[in-house]
Design an enzyme around this catalytic site. Structure first.
Site, short mmCIF file in Angstrom:
data_model
loop_
_atom_site.label_atom_id
_atom_site.label_comp_id
_atom_site.label_asym_id
_atom_site.label_seq_id
_atom_site.Cartn_x
_atom_site.Cartn_y
_atom_site.Cartn_z
N THR A 1 35.89 48.74 59.89
CA THR A 1 34.49 49.20 59.93
C THR A 1 33.83 49.05 58.55
O THR A 1 34.48 49.17 57.52
CB THR A 1 34.41 50.69 60.35
OG1 THR A 1 35.30 51.45 59.52
CG2 THR A 1 34.77 50.88 61.81
N ASN B 1 28.09 46.60 50.79
CA ASN B 1 27.76 45.30 51.41
C ASN B 1 26.28 45.00 51.61
O ASN B 1 25.64 45.57 52.48
CB ASN B 1 28.40 45.19 52.80
CG ASN B 1 29.88 45.22 52.72
OD1 ASN B 1 30.50 44.39 52.06
ND2 ASN B 1 30.48 46.22 53.35
N GLY C 1 32.41 37.76 45.18
CA GLY C 1 32.25 37.16 46.49
C GLY C 1 32.74 38.14 47.53
O GLY C 1 32.95 39.31 47.22
N ALA D 1 30.90 49.75 46.07
CA ALA D 1 31.72 50.68 46.85
C ALA D 1 33.21 50.38 46.65
O ALA D 1 34.06 51.22 46.96
CB ALA D 1 31.36 50.57 48.32
N CYS D 2 33.52 49.19 46.11
CA CYS D 2 34.93 48.85 45.83
C CYS D 2 35.49 49.70 44.70
O CYS D 2 36.68 49.66 44.41
CB CYS D 2 35.07 47.37 45.48
SG CYS D 2 34.78 46.31 46.89
N GLU E 1 31.05 33.90 50.54
CA GLU E 1 30.15 34.60 51.46
C GLU E 1 30.80 35.86 52.03
O GLU E 1 32.00 35.95 52.14
CB GLU E 1 29.69 33.67 52.59
CG GLU E 1 30.75 33.21 53.57
CD GLU E 1 31.62 32.07 53.06
OE1 GLU E 1 31.57 31.76 51.85
OE2 GLU E 1 32.38 31.51 53.87
N TYR F 1 38.49 43.71 41.07
CA TYR F 1 37.04 43.89 41.17
C TYR F 1 36.62 45.37 41.05
O TYR F 1 35.70 45.71 40.30
CB TYR F 1 36.59 43.31 42.51
CG TYR F 1 35.11 43.38 42.79
CD1 TYR F 1 34.21 42.60 42.07
CD2 TYR F 1 34.62 44.22 43.79
CE1 TYR F 1 32.85 42.66 42.35
CE2 TYR F 1 33.27 44.28 44.07
CZ TYR F 1 32.39 43.50 43.35
OH TYR F 1 31.04 43.56 43.61
P1 NAD Z 1 25.97 36.57 43.49
O1 NAD Z 1 27.31 35.93 43.30
O2 NAD Z 1 25.04 35.97 44.47
O3 NAD Z 1 25.22 36.70 42.10
C1 NAD Z 1 25.88 36.96 40.89
C2 NAD Z 1 25.38 35.97 39.87
O4 NAD Z 1 25.96 36.27 38.60
C3 NAD Z 1 25.78 34.52 40.19
O5 NAD Z 1 24.64 33.71 40.33
C4 NAD Z 1 26.65 34.10 39.02
O6 NAD Z 1 26.46 32.74 38.64
C5 NAD Z 1 26.15 35.05 37.94
N1 NAD Z 1 27.12 35.19 36.86
C6 NAD Z 1 28.47 35.33 36.96
N2 NAD Z 1 29.02 35.38 35.75
C7 NAD Z 1 28.00 35.27 34.86
C8 NAD Z 1 27.93 35.24 33.44
N3 NAD Z 1 29.04 35.33 32.70
N4 NAD Z 1 26.73 35.12 32.85
C9 NAD Z 1 25.59 34.99 33.59
N5 NAD Z 1 25.61 34.99 34.94
C10 NAD Z 1 26.78 35.13 35.57
O7 NAD Z 1 26.29 38.10 43.87
P2 NAD Z 1 25.32 39.23 44.41
O8 NAD Z 1 25.73 39.51 45.80
O9 NAD Z 1 23.92 38.90 44.13
O10 NAD Z 1 25.79 40.46 43.51
C11 NAD Z 1 25.03 40.96 42.41
C12 NAD Z 1 25.72 42.18 41.84
O11 NAD Z 1 25.86 43.19 42.86
C13 NAD Z 1 27.13 41.93 41.31
O12 NAD Z 1 27.34 42.71 40.17
C14 NAD Z 1 28.02 42.42 42.43
O13 NAD Z 1 29.30 42.80 41.98
C15 NAD Z 1 27.22 43.60 42.95
N6 NAD Z 1 27.55 43.94 44.35
C16 NAD Z 1 27.17 43.11 45.36
C17 NAD Z 1 27.49 43.45 46.67
C18 NAD Z 1 27.09 42.57 47.82
O14 NAD Z 1 27.36 42.95 48.98
N7 NAD Z 1 26.47 41.42 47.62
C19 NAD Z 1 28.20 44.63 46.93
C20 NAD Z 1 28.57 45.44 45.86
C21 NAD Z 1 28.22 45.11 44.57
#
Ligand code: NAD
Length: 347
Positions: free
Chosen positions: A235, A192, A93, A133-134, A205, A163
């Site tokens: 930033t 992000n 999140g 990026a984390c 969110e 994370y």
């Molecule tokens: P999101 O939370 O909308 O989607 C992730 C999904 O993974 C969720 O629907 C959740 O139910 C599912 N999930 C969690 N544990 C699970 C499990 N054990 N088995 C099956 N499903 C599982 O997040 P997102 O924003 O769509 O992120 C997707 C990927 O991108 C993640 O790996 C996240 O770390 C990475 N990421 C996202 C961002 C961003 O800004 N949104 C930034 C950096 C990295």
């Protein structure tokens, strides 16, 4: 990681080859399933631990499996027959979530650990992992006027607690599956991501969605104030979802990037105050800022250095923040209204 090794060329991906996408009930993976579907792929298997009725996007024609990918047996089932695997599932999140629930974030290590093994055993040709990026050294992010982060800045490692470390170790798993076992693994460090069909309320969110929602709430309630986490000088850069899914496709099909982490992010840097101003402009309103200095605020500054992606892919995420925010605001406004009317919405 490429050494001098000969990389065998794959047969071109056929439209009926099986593409597996985990986390498909969530934001990015749901949009990725839609993207591949629109490109004409006919066998896409989406997987998420959430029950299917809670998925953000249910793309017609995409198989929807509700399975927990932190379980080895589930991953074997998920990867059966897969030609390409995109692992985006993670418990994650915005800052409010990842600072509060470090154990949950760390436990996502189980997902990649089992998925990469299952993909390799199933004979998948390509494996994509969504890093973040984390994973970068937090000591390089202590000033809002940071220099943008380049790929080599992850080491010496001092990732975001929980994370970020999970991402860094999972990256290493992917790299070693290539080095020792020959699985073509690809790693993108997302910066992000925002856009329609993502989380906009409830605690997971991220800043763009949270700010859009807060402005909409202020307008709806007649309030003239907005509460901002931190002092607003932090930033960040924000990548629009369309750029993200295109970038995933390009990265996962570029053999020069095997086992080589790469930034996937926008390099348009803004302060959180500027982000608020942009949303206010879209909503045609001006609100008084209330800064919550005790709220989670993350690192002071973070931007994506896109030198490498431009060099390798001759492309970078380019949707202007103003354009992406407009679409995001409109979508959240619709969701907000629908929820008020008692209709079911994505949250
Ligand atoms: P999101 O939370 O909308 O989607 C992730 C999904 O993974 C969720 O629907 C959740 O139910 C599912 N999930 C969690 N544990 C699970 C499990 N054990 N088995 C099956 N499903 C599982 O997040 P997102 O924003 O769509 O992120 C997707 C990927 O991108 C993640 O790996 C996240 O770390 C990475 N990421 C996202 C961002 C961003 O800004 N949104 C930034 C950096 C990295």
């Amino acid at each position: 990681m490429k050494e001098n090794r000969v990389v065998e060329k794959d047969a071109p991906l056929r439209k009926d080859d099986l593409i597996v996408i985990t986390g498909a009930g969530g934001f990015i993976a749901g949009n990725l399933a839609l993207y591949f579907k629109n490109k004409g792929f006919t066998r896409i298997r989406g997987v998420d631990k959430k029950p299917v009725y809670e998925w953000y996007l249910r793309v017609p024609g995409v198989e929807c499996l509700s399975l927990d990918c932190s379980q080895e047996e589930a991953c074997k089932r998920v990867c059966e027959g897969a030609v390409e695997v995109y692992n985006l599932a993670a418990d994650m999140g915005g800052m409010g979530f990842i600072e509060r629930f470090r154990v949950e974030c760390l436990r996502s290590i189980l997902i990649n650990t089992h998925m990469v093994e299952a993909a390799w055993r199933a004979g998948a040709r390509r494996y994509f992992y969504s890093s973040s990026a984390c994973a970068y050294n937090t000591l390089l992010q202590q000033d809002p006027k940071v220099r943008a982060l380049k790929e080599s800045d992850a080491y010496p490692a001092m990732a975001e607690r929980g994370y970020g470390w999970e991402k860094l170790v999972s990256e290493m798993f992917c790299q070693e599956y290539w080095a020792e076992r020959g699985l073509k693994a690809f790693i993108a460090r997302f910066h992000n991501v925002y856009g329609p069909n993502g989380t906009w309320d409830g605690g997971r969110e991220k800043a763009p969605a949270a700010i859009c929602r807060k402005v909409i709430e202020a307008l709806d309630s007649g309030s003239d104030k907005i509460r901002i986490w931190g002092d607003g000088t932090q930033t960040r850069s924000f990548m629009y979802i369309d750029d993200c899914v295109k970038g995933i496709d390009r990265i996962a099909h570029c053999d020069d990037l095997i086992a080589t982490p790469i930034n996937l992010g926008s390099s348009e840097l803004v302060t959180i105050n500027e982000l608020v101003e942009k949303v206010e402009k879209i909503a045609r309103v001006k609100l008084k800022r209330e800064y919550d200095l005790n709220a989670p605020r993350g690192v002071a500054g973070r931007n994506s250095d896109n030198t490498f992606i431009k060099k390798v892919l001759k492309w970078e995420p380019h949707t202007p923040l103003d354009v992406g925010l407009r679409a995001t605001y409109k979508w959240i406004e619709e969701q907000y209204r629908a929820r008020k009317e008692g209709r079911r919405v994505i949250e």
